[in-house]
Scaffold this active site. Structure first.
Site, PDB file in Angstrom:
ATOM      1  N   CYS A  55     120.882 110.965  76.943  1.00  0.00           N
ATOM      2  CA  CYS A  55     120.061 110.117  76.069  1.00  0.00           C
ATOM      3  C   CYS A  55     119.272 109.094  76.877  1.00  0.00           C
ATOM      4  O   CYS A  55     118.115 108.795  76.564  1.00  0.00           O
ATOM      5  CB  CYS A  55     120.934 109.406  75.044  1.00  0.00           C
ATOM      6  N   ARG A 132     119.873 116.073  68.541  1.00  0.00           N
ATOM      7  CA  ARG A 132     118.582 115.718  69.149  1.00  0.00           C
ATOM      8  C   ARG A 132     117.463 116.330  68.299  1.00  0.00           C
ATOM      9  O   ARG A 132     116.937 117.391  68.606  1.00  0.00           O
ATOM     10  CB  ARG A 132     118.525 116.220  70.592  1.00  0.00           C
TER      11      ARG A 132
END
Length: 219
Positions: A55, A132
């Protein structure tokens, strides 16, 4: 006969062409609504958690294309189920340790309200983290594209930029973009709808036709 005392709420992700679900949420830039972005395109993306390696690379990469997106009238809006305090701490950490200042807002979705509206949680992969997901929303707040990646795989920023440029090119010129298209390359024009149009297309020197239904041109 089985007796059930509760009802499960079925949540489906918005489809391409749907109006993007509106929301009001706390972010690192204060309380925001999707309505606040009307008139601009939006890349709304979710990530699993703050202070995680993949991330972190993604947020740095999103920041690197932020100016390119703004040049396309497109704003970034991130999201995870972490608290706003966690987001703030992570933003500060990325600036301190990586030398990158994240300038776009990040939604704190602790109650998962926004994640549920957009179908961002994949129970088969995780029931507590958002996947995601990427939603491209146009300036009229219509969902134009949806992309999902697994938790293990970081997203590709050039593809997100290419996608938005392709969508905006389609809107402006009424054309389609072929596989692997990049801005500046030839686009595909819609197939003719009548025999007369097909004959006219065959005699049009401004287009490059492989066959009557498959023609390209340079914008």
């Amino acid at each position: 006969m089985e007796n059930t005392n509760h009802e499960e709420k079925v949540v489906s992700l918005p489809r391409i062409g749907d109006t993007a679900p509106d929301f009001e949420a706390e972010t690192t830039h204060g309380t925001l609504q999707l309505e606040d972005f009307k008139g601009s395109w939006v890349v709304l993306f979710s990530h699993p958690a703050d202070f995680t390696p993949v991330c972190t690379t993604e947020f740095i990469a999103f920041q690197e294309i932020a100016d390119d997106l703004r040049a396309l009238n497109t704003e970034l809006l991130g999201l995870s189920v972490d608290s706003v305090h966690s987001h703030i701490a992570w933003v500060r950490n990325v600036k301190e340790k990586m030398g990158v200042e994240l300038t776009f807002p990040i939604i704190a979705d602790l109650n998962k309200d926004v994640a549920k509206k957009y179908g961002m949680i994949m129970p088969g992969e995780s029931t507590t983290e958002t996947s995601r997901a990427v939603f491209v929303i146009d300036d009229k707040q219509i969902v134009r594209a949806v992309i999902y990646y697994p938790l293990s795989t970081g997203r590709n920023m050039p593809e997100i930029l290419r996608l938005i440029k392709g969508l905006q090119t389609t809107d402006e010129h009424g054309v389609a973009t072929p596989a692997n298209w990049k801005p500046g390359e030839k686009v595909i024009i819609p197939p003719p709808k009548t025999q007369e149009e097909a004959e006219e297309r065959a005699n049009d020197d401004s287009v490059e036709c492989t066959d009557w239904y498959f023609c390209k041109k340079q914008l």
